[in-house]
Design a protein around this motif. Structure first.
Motif, PDB file in Angstrom:
ATOM      1  N   TYR A 237       0.825  -1.212   0.000  1.00 14.35           N
ATOM      2  CA  TYR A 237       0.000   0.000   0.000  1.00 14.35           C
ATOM      3  C   TYR A 237       0.852   1.252   0.000  1.00 14.35           C
ATOM      4  O   TYR A 237       1.916   1.305   0.625  1.00 14.35           O
ATOM      5  CB  TYR A 237      -0.921   0.041   1.219  1.00 14.35           C
ATOM      6  N   ASP A 238       0.363   2.262  -0.693  1.00 16.04           N
ATOM      7  CA  ASP A 238       0.928   3.604  -0.640  1.00 16.04           C
ATOM      8  C   ASP A 238      -0.087   4.506   0.046  1.00 16.04           C
ATOM      9  O   ASP A 238      -1.278   4.181   0.113  1.00 16.04           O
ATOM     10  CB  ASP A 238       1.226   4.131  -2.045  1.00 16.04           C
ATOM     11  N   LEU A 239       0.392   5.636   0.547  1.00 12.37           N
ATOM     12  CA  LEU A 239      -0.466   6.596   1.243  1.00 12.37           C
ATOM     13  C   LEU A 239      -0.414   7.929   0.505  1.00 12.37           C
ATOM     14  O   LEU A 239       0.666   8.440   0.207  1.00 12.37           O
ATOM     15  CB  LEU A 239       0.009   6.785   2.691  1.00 12.37           C
ATOM     16  N   TYR A 240      -1.597   8.449   0.217  1.00 10.67           N
ATOM     17  CA  TYR A 240      -1.753   9.774  -0.374  1.00 10.67           C
ATOM     18  C   TYR A 240      -2.609  10.601   0.574  1.00 10.67           C
ATOM     19  O   TYR A 240      -3.471  10.067   1.271  1.00 10.67           O
ATOM     20  CB  TYR A 240      -2.460   9.695  -1.727  1.00 10.67           C
ATOM     21  N   VAL A 241      -2.385  11.911   0.566  1.00 10.62           N
ATOM     22  CA  VAL A 241      -3.204  12.806   1.373  1.00 10.62           C
ATOM     23  C   VAL A 241      -3.610  14.000   0.528  1.00 10.62           C
ATOM     24  O   VAL A 241      -2.773  14.665  -0.076  1.00 10.62           O
ATOM     25  CB  VAL A 241      -2.464  13.275   2.645  1.00 10.62           C
ATOM     26  N   ASP A 242      -4.917  14.222   0.481  1.00  9.08           N
ATOM     27  CA  ASP A 242      -5.514  15.395  -0.143  1.00  9.08           C
ATOM     28  C   ASP A 242      -6.692  15.761   0.752  1.00  9.08           C
ATOM     29  O   ASP A 242      -7.807  15.344   0.501  1.00  9.08           O
ATOM     30  CB  ASP A 242      -5.974  15.095  -1.561  1.00  9.08           C
ATOM     31  N   VAL A 243      -6.436  16.435   1.823  1.00  8.81           N
ATOM     32  CA  VAL A 243      -7.339  16.683   2.938  1.00  8.81           C
ATOM     33  C   VAL A 243      -7.529  15.379   3.716  1.00  8.81           C
ATOM     34  O   VAL A 243      -7.237  15.312   4.894  1.00  8.81           O
ATOM     35  CB  VAL A 243      -8.697  17.291   2.527  1.00  8.81           C
ATOM     36  N   LEU A 244      -8.023  14.326   3.065  1.00  9.54           N
ATOM     37  CA  LEU A 244      -8.169  13.016   3.707  1.00  9.54           C
ATOM     38  C   LEU A 244      -7.036  12.098   3.278  1.00  9.54           C
ATOM     39  O   LEU A 244      -6.480  12.255   2.191  1.00  9.54           O
ATOM     40  CB  LEU A 244      -9.504  12.377   3.319  1.00  9.54           C
ATOM     41  N   PRO A 245      -6.695  11.111   4.105  1.00  8.90           N
ATOM     42  CA  PRO A 245      -5.692  10.123   3.703  1.00  8.90           C
ATOM     43  C   PRO A 245      -6.329   9.020   2.861  1.00  8.90           C
ATOM     44  O   PRO A 245      -7.479   8.644   3.082  1.00  8.90           O
ATOM     45  CB  PRO A 245      -5.203   9.572   5.045  1.00  8.90           C
ATOM     46  N   TYR A 246      -5.560   8.523   1.897  1.00  4.90           N
ATOM     47  CA  TYR A 246      -6.018   7.453   1.016  1.00  4.90           C
ATOM     48  C   TYR A 246      -4.978   6.348   0.972  1.00  4.90           C
ATOM     49  O   TYR A 246      -3.843   6.604   0.550  1.00  4.90           O
ATOM     50  CB  TYR A 246      -6.210   7.973  -0.419  1.00  4.90           C
ATOM     51  N   ALA A 247      -5.338   5.138   1.362  1.00  5.24           N
ATOM     52  CA  ALA A 247      -4.476   3.971   1.177  1.00  5.24           C
ATOM     53  C   ALA A 247      -4.856   3.340  -0.150  1.00  5.24           C
ATOM     54  O   ALA A 247      -6.009   2.987  -0.370  1.00  5.24           O
ATOM     55  CB  ALA A 247      -4.665   2.976   2.309  1.00  5.24           C
ATOM     56  N   VAL A 248      -3.878   3.237  -1.045  1.00  7.12           N
ATOM     57  CA  VAL A 248      -4.117   2.647  -2.357  1.00  7.12           C
ATOM     58  C   VAL A 248      -3.086   1.550  -2.600  1.00  7.12           C
ATOM     59  O   VAL A 248      -1.978   1.588  -2.058  1.00  7.12           O
ATOM     60  CB  VAL A 248      -4.055   3.700  -3.490  1.00  7.12           C
ATOM     61  N   LYS A 249      -3.474   0.573  -3.411  1.00  4.81           N
ATOM     62  CA  LYS A 249      -2.529  -0.496  -3.752  1.00  4.81           C
ATOM     63  C   LYS A 249      -1.265   0.139  -4.298  1.00  4.81           C
ATOM     64  O   LYS A 249      -1.305   1.082  -5.082  1.00  4.81           O
ATOM     65  CB  LYS A 249      -3.126  -1.429  -4.799  1.00  4.81           C
ATOM     66  N   GLY A 250      -0.127  -0.369  -3.824  1.00  5.44           N
ATOM     67  CA  GLY A 250       1.148   0.171  -4.260  1.00  5.44           C
ATOM     68  C   GLY A 250       2.282  -0.752  -3.875  1.00  5.44           C
ATOM     69  O   GLY A 250       2.090  -1.954  -3.697  1.00  5.44           O
TER      70      GLY A 250
END
Length: 113
Positions: free
Chosen positions: A33-46
């Motif tokens: 998993y990778d983590l992105y943040v754009d106001v909220l955090p997003y765990a996406v396959k990575g």
């Protein structure tokens, strides 16, 4: 039932109150998993290892959190943790915002909604 949380449900974060009566089992890192943040955090396959906190929750707490997460666009998925299988809410849409290289939401200055 166990859940693995990586963002606003973690200790010290805005939604942690939902877990106040749940048992904290510890921290772990979930591969893939990778983590992105754009106001909220997003765990996406990575390709990374996402830092999570693992909790044992009752059915009512799970249902409340699941409703919030699913309504926000996340889907519940089973993941392996060192504490056993747990539910993690994954973002299956295109993530926005910044990729957090450490994959740890503690490294993000949360600016709120």
């Amino acid at each position: 039932m166990r859940i693995a949380v990586y963002g606003t449900l973690r200790k010290g974060k805005p939604l942690h109150g939902y877990l106040r009566e749940s048992k904290f089992l510890g921290e772990d890192r979930i591969e893939g998993y990778d983590l992105y943040v754009d106001v909220l955090p997003y765990a996406v396959k990575g390709n990374g290892e996402l830092k999570v906190e693992v909790y044992t929750v009752d059915e009512e707490t799970f249902e409340r959190i699941n409703r919030i997460e699913v309504n926000a666009g996340y889907i519940p998925v089973d993941v392996n943790t060192k504490f056993g299988r747990a539910i993690l809410w994954e973002w299956v849409h295109e993530p926005g915002g910044e990729k957090i290289e450490s994959r740890d939401f503690d490294d993000v200055e949360f600016k709120g909604w």
